[in-house]
Design an enzyme around this catalytic site. Structure first.
Site, PDB file in Angstrom:
ATOM      1  N   ASN A   1       0.755  -0.945   0.112  1.00  0.00           N
ATOM      2  CA  ASN A   1      -0.246   0.233  -0.060  1.00  0.00           C
ATOM      3  C   ASN A   1       0.964   1.323  -0.701  1.00  0.00           C
ATOM      4  O   ASN A   1       1.881   1.691   0.833  1.00  0.00           O
ATOM      5  CB  ASN A   1      -1.122   0.173   0.839  1.00  0.00           C
ATOM      6  CG  ASN A   1      -0.606  -0.159   2.507  1.00  0.00           C
ATOM      7  OD1 ASN A   1       1.005  -0.359   2.859  1.00  0.00           O
ATOM      8  ND2 ASN A   1      -0.922   0.497   3.587  1.00  0.00           N
ATOM      9  N   ILE A   2       0.708   2.479  -1.227  1.00  0.00           N
ATOM     10  CA  ILE A   2       0.681   3.710  -1.108  1.00  0.00           C
ATOM     11  C   ILE A   2       0.183   4.597  -0.507  1.00  0.00           C
ATOM     12  O   ILE A   2      -0.618   4.848  -1.577  1.00  0.00           O
ATOM     13  CB  ILE A   2       1.144   3.550  -2.074  1.00  0.00           C
ATOM     14  CG1 ILE A   2       2.334   2.723  -2.690  1.00  0.00           C
ATOM     15  CG2 ILE A   2       2.863   5.051  -2.593  1.00  0.00           C
ATOM     16  CD1 ILE A   2       2.888   2.409  -4.361  1.00  0.00           C
ATOM     17  N   GLU A   3       0.522   5.439   0.629  1.00  0.00           N
ATOM     18  CA  GLU A   3      -0.546   6.215   0.957  1.00  0.00           C
ATOM     19  C   GLU A   3      -0.030   7.859   0.515  1.00  0.00           C
ATOM     20  O   GLU A   3       1.328   7.909   0.001  1.00  0.00           O
ATOM     21  CB  GLU A   3      -0.755   6.533   2.571  1.00  0.00           C
ATOM     22  CG  GLU A   3      -0.929   5.511   3.257  1.00  0.00           C
ATOM     23  CD  GLU A   3      -0.826   5.161   4.327  1.00  0.00           C
ATOM     24  OE1 GLU A   3      -0.342   5.263   5.357  1.00  0.00           O
ATOM     25  OE2 GLU A   3      -1.931   3.800   4.452  1.00  0.00           O
TER      26      GLU A   3
ATOM     27  N   GLU B   1      -3.349  -4.660  -2.558  1.00  0.00           N
ATOM     28  CA  GLU B   1      -3.705  -5.447  -4.213  1.00  0.00           C
ATOM     29  C   GLU B   1      -3.793  -4.845  -5.546  1.00  0.00           C
ATOM     30  O   GLU B   1      -3.263  -5.091  -6.297  1.00  0.00           O
ATOM     31  CB  GLU B   1      -5.059  -5.984  -4.175  1.00  0.00           C
ATOM     32  CG  GLU B   1      -5.205  -6.707  -2.527  1.00  0.00           C
ATOM     33  CD  GLU B   1      -5.669  -5.766  -1.038  1.00  0.00           C
ATOM     34  OE1 GLU B   1      -4.779  -4.426  -1.032  1.00  0.00           O
ATOM     35  OE2 GLU B   1      -6.420  -5.791  -0.183  1.00  0.00           O
TER      36      GLU B   1
HETATM   37  N1  THU Z   1      -5.542  -1.621   2.610  1.00  0.00           N
HETATM   38  C1  THU Z   1      -4.809  -1.945   1.409  1.00  0.00           C
HETATM   39  O1  THU Z   1      -3.849  -2.075   1.118  1.00  0.00           O
HETATM   40  N2  THU Z   1      -5.571  -3.424   1.442  1.00  0.00           N
HETATM   41  C2  THU Z   1      -6.669  -3.950   1.687  1.00  0.00           C
HETATM   42  O2  THU Z   1      -7.245  -4.518   1.745  1.00  0.00           O
HETATM   43  C3  THU Z   1      -7.760  -3.132   2.984  1.00  0.00           C
HETATM   44  C4  THU Z   1      -6.733  -1.669   3.765  1.00  0.00           C
HETATM   45  C5  THU Z   1      -4.067  -0.218   3.525  1.00  0.00           C
HETATM   46  C6  THU Z   1      -4.942   1.120   2.938  1.00  0.00           C
HETATM   47  C7  THU Z   1      -4.541   1.789   3.731  1.00  0.00           C
HETATM   48  O3  THU Z   1      -2.719   2.222   3.246  1.00  0.00           O
HETATM   49  C8  THU Z   1      -4.372   1.526   5.106  1.00  0.00           C
HETATM   50  O4  THU Z   1      -4.625   0.028   3.702  1.00  0.00           O
HETATM   51  C9  THU Z   1      -5.382   1.123   6.029  1.00  0.00           C
HETATM   52  O5  THU Z   1      -6.958   1.555   5.246  1.00  0.00           O
END
Ligand code: THU
Length: 135
Positions: A44-46, A57
């Site tokens: 995940n990349i915020e 994903e």
């Molecule tokens: N997140 C994912 O990468 N995949 C998921 O299926 C659930 C949520 C990430 C998004 C965000 O960076 C962090 O988790 C908290 O929501």
């Protein structure tokens, strides 16, 4: 645990280390196995503008699609959660785009996992067929 899942889990746990998640501190990893045997990873990349966040994903899927690979067998997602991490609704819709029979494995760092077909996780999903009368 079958060998395929064990392998994807190991790769997804490694990919999770590249998570950029300074706002949630919630790191997620993904491993996407294509039908030709290639594996794409994701994390995940915020962003400071929170809504721009990309889940693990979708990172893996977009990497594969942008490399010309859209034939997916299995996607595994892992996080440090009590139960195997459930994918968000947006990711379910994006995965379903490439086939309703793609296998999706939800996992946690303890190695607990649950396996589904993506269509089971998004019943009644909006699909291409719904657009057929739109012309
Ligand atoms: N997140 C994912 O990468 N995949 C998921 O299926 C659930 C949520 C990430 C998004 C965000 O960076 C962090 O988790 C908290 O929501």
């Amino acid at each position: 645990m079958d060998k395929k899942i064990a392998h994807l889990l190991e790769i997804a746990i490694k990919a999770r280390e590249n998570s950029y998640s300074p706002y949630s501190n919630f790191a997620v990893g993904a491993a996407l196995l294509c039908k030709n045997g290639e594996i794409y990873t994701g994390a995940n990349i915020e962003n400071v503008s929170y809504g721009l966040t990309n889940c693990a994903e979708r990172t893996a899927i977009f990497k594969a699609v942008s490399e010309g690979n859209r034939d997916f067998d299995t996607i595994l997602v892992v996080a440090d959660t009590e139960r195997p991490v459930p994918p968000c609704g947006a990711c379910r819709q994006v995965i379903l785009e490439y086939g309703e029979d793609i296998q999706i494995v939800l996992a946690n760092l303890q190695g607990e996992y649950q396996q589904y077909l993506i269509k089971e996780l998004l019943p009644g999903a909006f699909s291409r067929k719904d657009m057929e009368n739109d012309f």
